[in-house]
Design an enzyme around this catalytic site. Structure first.
Site: not given
Length: 486
Positions: A174, A266, A290
């Site tokens: 990200n 993540d 996640e």
């Protein structure tokens, strides 16, 4: 959501009654049958899933071609915690742990992000700077990462594979951190988006490769308001090529050169599910996201769209309520694994959150129920009784088979049955948070069979089931027992 499962229940209504003293059963003596029907108000035994009952599979065999999944499915170790020791020793520490972990029945390990972060040797890896620096380039104030260098990482993965353990990489796709400031003409401002100076020379990035404001062209999510940690623009062909498409991409280097077997993604709320789908189509391997959300519907929608497993945060929060607030009825409510146990990765704590204090119940739960249980490094190596965890891992690997029926629940007690699969006998797990020894009659998988508590918490109680499979089991105060054939 409990009413949904009650409506969907296909099981026959079972009955329960508390029974008398220990002298009624034990030493192999067949217990007397229940003398009356007693049904707890507002509770009906629940067949929580409608599926074949086969074990969770990562879809990956070990590097030597062996099937690492036993009858109960795999067990994962989260092989780090926040702020592990600095100094580049962690990969070597883990290499030394692998033989004992593998011997205890742990079949995979999840590593922290392995690339150089903005804070160099202090970084836990969640501030990625150079995706191809594994501790071999001097930049960001250090050569090695916090965990070690590339050769030590490769040795760790090779050692794990020699013990038929899979290794999963923590992928931060990200946000990035540590770039130089550059002028973005689109917003007429300076942002930290110049990553053309990475010493690996791979995946150079400029403002064109990041979302630097909250414009309408954003993919998904937003992190750090674009300053310091700008979000990657996944719709850019340059970004896609370097992350997963091209032969020299991050994904292919991790899979083909470093030999990772799968991925933990993540902060997946920061980008679209299509990113995970495309990554997995490109390189394969096990994947889990996640998606930090306690709503099982949100987890289900994400997992289906991403075509990936997901951490079961809905179960995490229910276990916190059940064990710390002492209301085991919470375990009968809706959580993600009850919707799709084949995509649910269950856990008790991780590097980000550690809310559950009564962890021994939680591990007894996840290691006897469906899903892919994860052990936290510090729980296993430092904080809890390793021998008891190893016993639960053994029970999981050998007995935690088949789909699940919740047999009984009230504020202090919870009993569930794994119904067995492919000839495996299954088990009955009994959790008791009260101050007294508790006893209950339950219907098992076994007719006229001697059974025992495989945790040895009720070692003196050795009943034999009746011909109709009913038996009285017990659980000491503030403890758990797991019953099956010897």
């Amino acid at each position: 959501m409990r009413n949904f499962y009650l409506a969907a229940c296909t099981a026959v209504l079972f009955t329960f009654t508390s029974c008398g003293s220990d002298s009624e059963s034990g030493g192999g003596i067949t217990p007397e049958p229940p003398s009356e029907v007693v049904v707890k108000p507002n509770f009906t035994p629940i067949q929580v899933t409608r599926h074949e009952g086969k074990p969770f599979s990562t879809g990956v065999t070990s590097r030597d071609g062996k099937n690492i999944v036993g009858p109960g499915g795999p067990v994962m170790m989260q092989a780090f915690y926040w702020d592990v020791p600095q100094g580049g020793t962690w990969w070597n520490v883990l290499s030394e742990k692998i033989p004992s972990w593998a011997g205890s029945g742990i079949t995979s390990m999840w590593l922290p992000p392995v690339t150089k972060g903005q804070s160099g040797g202090y970084s836990m890896g969640y501030d990625p700077y150079d995706y191809f620096d594994f501790g071999q380039y001097t930049q960001q104030g250090t050569t090695e990462t916090r965990f070690g260098n590339e050769s030590e990482l490769v040795n760790l993965i090779s050692t794990a594979h020699s013990k038929s353990m899979l290794v999963f990489a923590d992928m931060v796709l990200n946000h990035n951190s540590g770039g130089a400031s550059e002028y973005d003409p689109n917003i007429q401002d300076y942002y930290w988006t110049d990553f053309t100076g990475v010493k690996s020379g791979k995946f150079p990035r400029t403002y064109l490769d990041f979302y630097t404001n909250q414009g309408t062209d954003r993919d998904e999510g937003y992190f750090g308001e674009g300053r310091g940690m700008p979000d990657l623009r996944h719709t850019r062909e340059h970004v896609q090529n370097w992350l997963w498409k091209s032969p020299e991409s991050v994904a292919k280097y991790y899979k083909n050169t470093l030999k990772f077997d799968g991925w933990r993604f993540d902060y997946v709320k920061g980008f679209g599910t299509w990113v995970i789908r495309e990554w997995n189509k490109s390189v394969g391997g096990f994947s889990v996201g996640e998606n930090w959300d306690g709503n099982p519907s949100e987890l289900e929608n994400w997992a289906n769209s991403a075509e990936s497993a997901v951490f079961d945060f809905s179960l995490y929060y229910k276990m916190d309520q059940a064990f710390d607030e002492q209301n085991l009825m919470k375990l009968t409510e809706d959580v993600y694994w009850k919707r799709n146990p084949y995509k649910a990765v269950t856990f008790v704590t991780n590097h980000d959150t550690d809310d559950i204090w009564n962890k021994h119940y939680a591990y007894a739960y996840i290691l006897t129920h469906e899903g892919y249980p994860t052990i936290f490094y510090r729980d296993y190596e430092e904080w809890l009784d390793k021998n008891k965890l190893n016993t639960l891992i053994k029970i999981h690997n050998e007995r935690a088979t088949g789909n699940t029926t919740i047999l009984y629940a009230d504020k202090d007690e919870y009993i569930a049955r794994r119904n067995g699969y492919n000839g495996n006998p299954g088990l009955v797990v009994y959790l008791n948070t009260s101050e007294q020894t508790q006893e209950k009659w339950v219907e098992t998988n076994w007719a006229s069979a001697a059974i025992k508590d495989h945790t040895s918490h009720a070692a003196a109680w050795n009943p034999t089931t009746r011909a109709d499979k009913w038996v009285k089991i017990k659980c000491p105060p503030k403890s758990y027992t797991v019953w099956s054939t010897p």
